[in-house]
Design an enzyme around this catalytic site. Structure first.
Site, PDB file in Angstrom:
ATOM      1  N   ARG A 113       4.836   2.161  -4.455  1.00 18.14           N
ATOM      2  CA  ARG A 113       4.063   2.090  -5.696  1.00 18.14           C
ATOM      3  C   ARG A 113       4.712   2.916  -6.797  1.00 18.14           C
ATOM      4  NH1 ARG A 113      -0.589   4.075  -2.390  1.00 18.14           N
ATOM      5  NH2 ARG A 113      -1.168   5.215  -4.264  1.00 18.14           N
ATOM      6  N   GLY A 153       0.788  -1.227   0.000  1.00 22.29           N
ATOM      7  CA  GLY A 153       0.000   0.000   0.000  1.00 22.29           C
ATOM      8  C   GLY A 153       0.819   1.274   0.000  1.00 22.29           C
ATOM      9  N   SER A 154       2.116   1.175   0.251  1.00 23.44           N
ATOM     10  CA  SER A 154       2.970   2.353   0.382  1.00 23.44           C
ATOM     11  C   SER A 154       3.042   3.150  -0.914  1.00 23.44           C
ATOM     12  CB  SER A 154       4.378   1.901   0.788  1.00 23.44           C
ATOM     13  OG  SER A 154       5.339   2.873   0.462  1.00 23.44           O
ATOM     14  N   ALA A 155       2.767   4.447  -0.822  1.00 23.08           N
ATOM     15  CA  ALA A 155       2.819   5.306  -2.007  1.00 23.08           C
ATOM     16  C   ALA A 155       4.216   5.351  -2.624  1.00 23.08           C
ATOM     17  CB  ALA A 155       2.328   6.707  -1.654  1.00 23.08           C
TER      18      ALA A 155
END
Length: 700
Positions: A234, A229-231
């Protein structure tokens, strides 16, 4: 009677000879010589060819090697006419010229660029070799201007020789499409040579070499420690997809403290994700990783152009994302998601302000930093998609909405990489809001989960103060005599980011025309300044009609555009990536912790310092101390831009009475930079002293 050909199918010169033989109707008796197993060094082969090279032919007792000599001989003896190798001296001269160009320049640079990897001599492409190969293709492109084939309007043996080289470059992933004339000729040759065994002889052989390169690269796995989920994670994954490089993803369970284990800390003492392990080369800070992946593995530089101005704009957008846009998201949402804090309306306004800046950047532009998709778009799109995931209404930012739709449709594997990740982040946020409080360890940041911002100074090394109840001596810096290149720097002398830019200019050896911006009288808010820089920050560089903000982007641009060498910002992808990593560390951790602790009292009217901010400050120094362990400078053995940025921060804390002496590596490095950074005393020490005087007498 058949001609014996000693050969190996993937061999570039062997393929050229074989295609020509088929075109001339020559029957070849093929004899494989496996040079990988040393068969060319056996006595029986050395008796035939003491140079022990392939291809080698035996035509009824005539022994001949060197592919281009063989090709000329074949035409002279077996061709029905001389069209493939004209007897006219001028026409033959052109063919010979192109044959020697292939041998000494094009083919030679191809081998230097890729073969060391195939044969295990190195694990990465040498930038200088790649640049030489690109230059060779530029020359070939010039040769083909207005010509159907390389030596005129007729197919010749020069085309057979060069097509074997060019098709191999294509199989290696070299982007031929950038060279219009070469690309057109390449297509024409494939058609013209279709009956001469182009597919079965040449394309198949080229693919063998391409597969060897891919296999070798596959052995050199690139590990990415990440959280889905880490921006920032990503953004790295989107870049890898766009580059076409496979990452071996290693899930890092932050809840279990896997990032705090000794084996992880050995890779990354800052214990953050994402962290990249490229065969023992460790790198963190997502935007530094993104640039590294393009510099080292991309077929071309379209995602992160080497042109100084184009790259500078991308860097400016990356620093804007890191220090302003993404920071605004983190400051507002993370306390509510991970700390169960109430929403802060002041921080909510900062989100709108950041999005307004982005909207202005995108006015009339399809992409965030130029005419093509770049890593700036990928980083910014991930951040904006986070706002979407949190149901923030973006509709009033028309340019942002339009641009985001474009990136979603054009970025390779966008939905499976970023869309799914943003959804995972949203689900995590929703579940934590319901069940968790203070779970700071889960924050998917490049940072170490610190999120309070109380100063109105932008944390992206660009200062804006909107209050009117403070005064400071500006140093009365007057406009200097214009530099011949008219490099204007809008600055304020005590600003750490401005001082970092001035240090970089001094180290490069260029003069800047410094124009003082009185922040306390609001000069940065005037329409004429906003027209120059919609973000209303300093420093701002104007080089002719080129405008650039964000101090680190400016520093990098000055080296790329005006540096006599690359010492301050090395071209080697790995070394440059480490410099970038430390620039981001300074911006997002070190300088941020200094400003958050000192500036509320210094500029905002607070009467006491926040103890929690002091913990953040000491933590940043502890990390810096570890990064400097065993190193003369922050990014290795030599002074770089990273040192100049970091010393502007450290010197600021120093004059504000932060005790750095207990950090032995920092203290040692600090003294070294004071001695080695050109112009340190007049630029940085004096500017820091102005801030110190303000601390003593804010009404002065």
């Amino acid at each position: 009677m058949p001609v014996d050909l000693y050969y190996l199918p993937p061999s570039i010169p062997c393929r050229a000879v074989m295609m020509l033989a088929k075109a001339l109707g020559i029957h070849l008796n093929l004899k494989v010589v496996n040079i990988l197993e040393g068969e060319h060094l056996k006595p029986e082969f050395l008796k035939i060819n003491p140079q022990h090279t392939i291809p080698t032919i035996n035509d009824n007792g005539l022994i001949l090697w060197e592919s281009r000599a063989i090709m000329g001989y074949f035409v002279e003896k077996y061709a029905k006419n001389d069209s493939l190798y004209p007897k006219d001296p001028q026409r033959r001269g052109h063919v010979d010229q192109k044959l020697y160009f292939d041998l000494g320049t094009l083919n030679q640079n191809l081998l230097k660029t890729y073969f060391p990897i195939i044969f295990g001599q190195t694990e990465s492409i040498d930038d200088k070799n790649l640049e030489a190969l690109e230059k060779a293709f530029e020359i070939l492109d010039t040769f083909l201007e207005g010509s159907r084939f390389v030596a005129g309007d007729q197919l010749t043996i020069a085309d057979f020789s060069i097509i074997a080289t060019v098709s191999t470059a294509d199989a290696f992933g070299f982007d031929i499409g950038r060279f219009d004339n070469v690309a057109n000729w390449y297509r024409q040759c494939q058609i013209a040579m279709a009956d001469f065994g182009y597919e079965e002889i040449n394309a198949t052989g080229a693919k063998m070499l391409g597969d060897m390169l891919k296999s070798r690269k596959a052995e050199m796995t690139i590990d990415l420690y990440y959280v889905p989920g880490s921006a920032p994670c990503r953004a790295v994954l989107l870049t890898a997809a766009a580059v076409g490089v496979e990452l071996n993803k290693k899930m890092t369970d932050l809840m279990k403290g896997e990032h705090l284990k000794p084996e992880f800390l050995k890779m990354n003492p800052q214990h953050t994700i994402p962290t990249l392990d490229d065969d023992g080369f460790y790198l963190w800070e997502s935007r530094a990783i993104m640039g590294y992946l393009v510099d080292k593995y991309a077929k071309n530089d379209s995602l992160f152009p080497k042109d100084p101005k184009a790259r500078a704009v991308i860097n400016q957008r990356l620093y804007f994302d890191h220090g302003t846009l993404y920071n605004a998201f983190a400051e507002y949402f993370y306390p509510t998601i991970f700390g169960n804090a109430p929403a802060d309306p002041v921080k909510r306004e900062k989100i709108d302000q950041a999005l307004e800046f982005l909207d202005k950047f995108l006015e009339g532009q399809k992409y965030a930093a130029g005419k093509t998709l770049t890593i700036a778009d990928l980083a910014l799109a991930v951040t904006v998609s986070n706002f979407e995931a949190m149901n923030l209404d973006l509709s009033k930012f028309k340019n942002v909405v339009r641009w985001l739709a474009t990136i979603k449709s054009e970025a390779p594997k966008y939905e499976e990489t970023n869309g799914a990740g943003a959804k995972a982040f949203k689900e995590l946020a929703d579940s934590l809001k319901k069940s968790c409080k203070g779970a700071f360890v889960l924050i998917p940041l490049d940072t170490r989960c610190k999120f309070t911002l109380t100063s109105t100074w932008y944390m992206n090394y660009a200062i804006t103060i909107t209050g009117t109840d403070v005064r400071v001596k500006s140093g009365n810096v007057s406009r200097k005599q214009k530099h011949d290149m008219s490099l204007d720097l809008y600055f304020t002398p005590f600003s750490p980011p401005c001082r970092a830019v001035l240090l970089a200019a001094e180290a490069i050896g260029i003069s800047l025309n410094c124009i003082n911006v009185d922040l306390f009288s609001g000069e940065q808010l005037k329409p004429e300044y906003e027209q120059l820089n919609p973000q209303k920050t300093v420093p701002l560089l104007i080089d002719g009609d080129f405008k650039l903000s964000e101090s680190r982007a400016i520093m990098i641009y000055l080296v790329n555009a005006y540096g006599k060498n690359d010492r301050l910002y090395p071209k080697d992808p790995a070394t440059r990536a480490v410099v970038n990593q430390h620039l981001y560390f300074d911006m997002g951790h070190l300088y941020k912790s200094i400003s958050e602790y000192f500036y509320p009292v210094l500029f905002m009217g607070a009467t006491t310092h926040d103890p929690a901010k002091y913990d953040n400050l000491t933590s940043a120094y502890e990390i810096l101390d570890k990064l400097l362990d065993g190193h003369d400078y922050v990014a290795g053995r030599n002074l770089t831009l990273a040192d100049l940025a970091v010393v502007a921060s450290v010197s600021t804390a120093d004059v504000l009475n932060f005790d750095h002496k207990k950090y032995k590596n920092v203290s040692r490095w600090y003294e070294r930079v004071k001695r080695s950074a050109p112009g340190y005393r007049k630029i940085n020490a004096d500017g820091a002293e102005i801030m110190k005087q303000f601390l003593k007498d804010p009404e002065a």
